[in-house]
Design a protein around this motif. Structure first.
Motif, PDB file in Angstrom:
ATOM      1  N   HIS A 189       0.838  -1.211   0.000  1.00  0.00           N
ATOM      2  CA  HIS A 189       0.000   0.000   0.000  1.00  0.00           C
ATOM      3  C   HIS A 189       0.866   1.253   0.000  1.00  0.00           C
ATOM      4  N   ALA A 190       1.919   1.273   0.810  1.00  0.00           N
ATOM      5  CA  ALA A 190       2.803   2.436   0.898  1.00  0.00           C
ATOM      6  C   ALA A 190       3.498   2.688  -0.438  1.00  0.00           C
ATOM      7  N   ARG A 191       3.952   1.621  -1.102  1.00  0.00           N
ATOM      8  CA  ARG A 191       4.585   1.774  -2.425  1.00  0.00           C
ATOM      9  C   ARG A 191       3.592   2.339  -3.427  1.00  0.00           C
ATOM     10  N   ASP A 192       2.379   1.782  -3.446  1.00  0.00           N
ATOM     11  CA  ASP A 192       1.358   2.223  -4.401  1.00  0.00           C
ATOM     12  C   ASP A 192       0.877   3.643  -4.120  1.00  0.00           C
ATOM     13  N   ALA A 193       0.894   4.048  -2.857  1.00  0.00           N
ATOM     14  CA  ALA A 193       0.404   5.368  -2.465  1.00  0.00           C
ATOM     15  C   ALA A 193       1.502   6.424  -2.492  1.00  0.00           C
ATOM     16  N   ASP A 194       2.687   6.044  -2.957  1.00  0.00           N
ATOM     17  CA  ASP A 194       3.822   6.979  -2.997  1.00  0.00           C
ATOM     18  C   ASP A 194       4.112   7.581  -1.628  1.00  0.00           C
ATOM     19  N   ALA A 195       4.159   6.730  -0.600  1.00  0.00           N
ATOM     20  CA  ALA A 195       4.505   7.173   0.748  1.00  0.00           C
ATOM     21  C   ALA A 195       5.965   7.617   0.756  1.00  0.00           C
ATOM     22  N   PRO A 196       6.371   8.377   1.758  1.00  0.00           N
ATOM     23  CA  PRO A 196       7.776   8.807   1.846  1.00  0.00           C
ATOM     24  C   PRO A 196       8.727   7.602   1.804  1.00  0.00           C
ATOM     25  N   ASN A 197       9.886   7.803   1.198  1.00  0.00           N
ATOM     26  CA  ASN A 197      10.855   6.722   1.052  1.00  0.00           C
ATOM     27  C   ASN A 197      11.221   6.077   2.381  1.00  0.00           C
ATOM     28  N   ALA A 198      11.371   6.884   3.443  1.00  0.00           N
ATOM     29  CA  ALA A 198      11.742   6.327   4.747  1.00  0.00           C
ATOM     30  C   ALA A 198      10.682   5.349   5.237  1.00  0.00           C
ATOM     31  N   THR A 199       9.424   5.680   5.045  1.00  0.00           N
ATOM     32  CA  THR A 199       8.332   4.803   5.459  1.00  0.00           C
ATOM     33  C   THR A 199       8.351   3.505   4.669  1.00  0.00           C
ATOM     34  N   VAL A 200       8.527   3.612   3.364  1.00  0.00           N
ATOM     35  CA  VAL A 200       8.568   2.423   2.515  1.00  0.00           C
ATOM     36  C   VAL A 200       9.753   1.546   2.910  1.00  0.00           C
ATOM     37  N   GLU A 201      10.912   2.159   3.211  1.00  0.00           N
ATOM     38  CA  GLU A 201      12.096   1.398   3.610  1.00  0.00           C
ATOM     39  C   GLU A 201      11.880   0.666   4.932  1.00  0.00           C
ATOM     40  N   ILE A 202      11.268   1.338   5.900  1.00  0.00           N
ATOM     41  CA  ILE A 202      11.005   0.703   7.202  1.00  0.00           C
ATOM     42  C   ILE A 202      10.089  -0.498   7.014  1.00  0.00           C
ATOM     43  N   LEU A 203       9.043  -0.329   6.225  1.00  0.00           N
ATOM     44  CA  LEU A 203       8.112  -1.431   5.973  1.00  0.00           C
ATOM     45  C   LEU A 203       8.803  -2.566   5.221  1.00  0.00           C
ATOM     46  N   ALA A 204       9.652  -2.240   4.265  1.00  0.00           N
ATOM     47  CA  ALA A 204      10.377  -3.262   3.504  1.00  0.00           C
ATOM     48  C   ALA A 204      11.327  -4.032   4.417  1.00  0.00           C
ATOM     49  N   GLU A 205      12.051  -3.315   5.286  1.00  0.00           N
ATOM     50  CA  GLU A 205      12.992  -3.972   6.205  1.00  0.00           C
ATOM     51  C   GLU A 205      12.270  -4.924   7.144  1.00  0.00           C
ATOM     52  N   ARG A 206      11.152  -4.485   7.701  1.00  0.00           N
ATOM     53  CA  ARG A 206      10.411  -5.335   8.641  1.00  0.00           C
ATOM     54  C   ARG A 206       9.810  -6.540   7.916  1.00  0.00           C
ATOM     55  N   SER A 207       9.296  -6.319   6.728  1.00  0.00           N
ATOM     56  CA  SER A 207       8.725  -7.409   5.948  1.00  0.00           C
ATOM     57  C   SER A 207       9.798  -8.455   5.637  1.00  0.00           C
ATOM     58  N   GLU A 208      10.979  -7.999   5.228  1.00  0.00           N
ATOM     59  CA  GLU A 208      12.084  -8.916   4.924  1.00  0.00           C
ATOM     60  C   GLU A 208      12.536  -9.662   6.179  1.00  0.00           C
ATOM     61  N   ALA A 209      12.615  -8.957   7.308  1.00  0.00           N
ATOM     62  CA  ALA A 209      13.029  -9.597   8.554  1.00  0.00           C
ATOM     63  C   ALA A 209      12.045 -10.698   8.962  1.00  0.00           C
ATOM     64  N   LEU A 210      10.759 -10.436   8.785  1.00  0.00           N
ATOM     65  CA  LEU A 210       9.753 -11.443   9.124  1.00  0.00           C
ATOM     66  C   LEU A 210       9.814 -12.632   8.171  1.00  0.00           C
ATOM     67  N   ARG A 211      10.026 -12.364   6.884  1.00  0.00           N
ATOM     68  CA  ARG A 211      10.171 -13.464   5.915  1.00  0.00           C
ATOM     69  C   ARG A 211      11.380 -14.323   6.257  1.00  0.00           C
ATOM     70  N   ASP A 212      12.502 -13.665   6.592  1.00  0.00           N
ATOM     71  CA  ASP A 212      13.713 -14.395   6.964  1.00  0.00           C
ATOM     72  C   ASP A 212      13.485 -15.226   8.219  1.00  0.00           C
ATOM     73  N   ALA A 213      12.769 -14.673   9.196  1.00  0.00           N
ATOM     74  CA  ALA A 213      12.512 -15.389  10.445  1.00  0.00           C
ATOM     75  C   ALA A 213      11.652 -16.623  10.192  1.00  0.00           C
ATOM     76  N   LEU A 214      10.724 -16.510   9.258  1.00  0.00           N
ATOM     77  CA  LEU A 214       9.858 -17.646   8.954  1.00  0.00           C
ATOM     78  C   LEU A 214      10.592 -18.733   8.178  1.00  0.00           C
ATOM     79  N   SER A 215      11.596 -18.344   7.395  1.00  0.00           N
ATOM     80  CA  SER A 215      12.302 -19.327   6.580  1.00  0.00           C
ATOM     81  C   SER A 215      13.524 -19.914   7.277  1.00  0.00           C
ATOM     82  N   THR A 216      13.992 -19.290   8.350  1.00  0.00           N
ATOM     83  CA  THR A 216      15.165 -19.760   9.073  1.00  0.00           C
ATOM     84  C   THR A 216      14.760 -20.123  10.493  1.00  0.00           C
TER      85      THR A 216
END
Length: 113
Positions: free
Chosen positions: A39-66
């Motif tokens: 949603h943040a990417r599609d809504a053109d949210a500030p880059n910092a917000t998109v980066e924070i969401l991307a980092e957390r999403s990646e961390a959760l994906r990594d935690a689920l796979s490891t």
């Protein structure tokens, strides 16, 4: 299909500071964070917000796979690895509690006040 803002786990995510956003993302599931990230990417949210969401999403994906190991936390947190972040055999028990220097009021053999 775009996600409506009111369907997000944190509909006010773009009004939060970076630290507030990181803190409020911690209890969310990977699916909730990923939905917010899209949603943040599609809504053109500030880059910092998109980066924070991307980092957390990646961390959760990594935690689920490891699977967690004995020396790694089960769930990723912002600032993981900082002092107090992990429990080791040396820190798993608390030190003995000493009575105050003026004596223990529940012990009749010690002087009081």
């Amino acid at each position: 299909m775009a996600t409506a803002r009111d369907e997000l786990a944190l509909p006010d995510y773009d009004r939060l500071t970076a630290d507030e956003l990181r803190e409020r993302l911690e209890p969310l599931t990977a699916a909730q964070v990923e939905r917010m990230h899209r949603h943040a990417r599609d809504a053109d949210a500030p880059n910092a917000t998109v980066e924070i969401l991307a980092e957390r999403s990646e961390a959760l994906r990594d935690a689920l796979s490891t699977p967690p190991t004995d020396d790694a936390p089960a769930f990723p947190h912002h600032g993981a690895g900082t002092p107090g972040g992990t429990v080791s055999p040396a820190t798993s028990t608390a030190p003995p509690i000493n009575p105050p220097s003026h004596g223990d009021p529940t012990n009749p053999s010690q002087p009081r006040g």
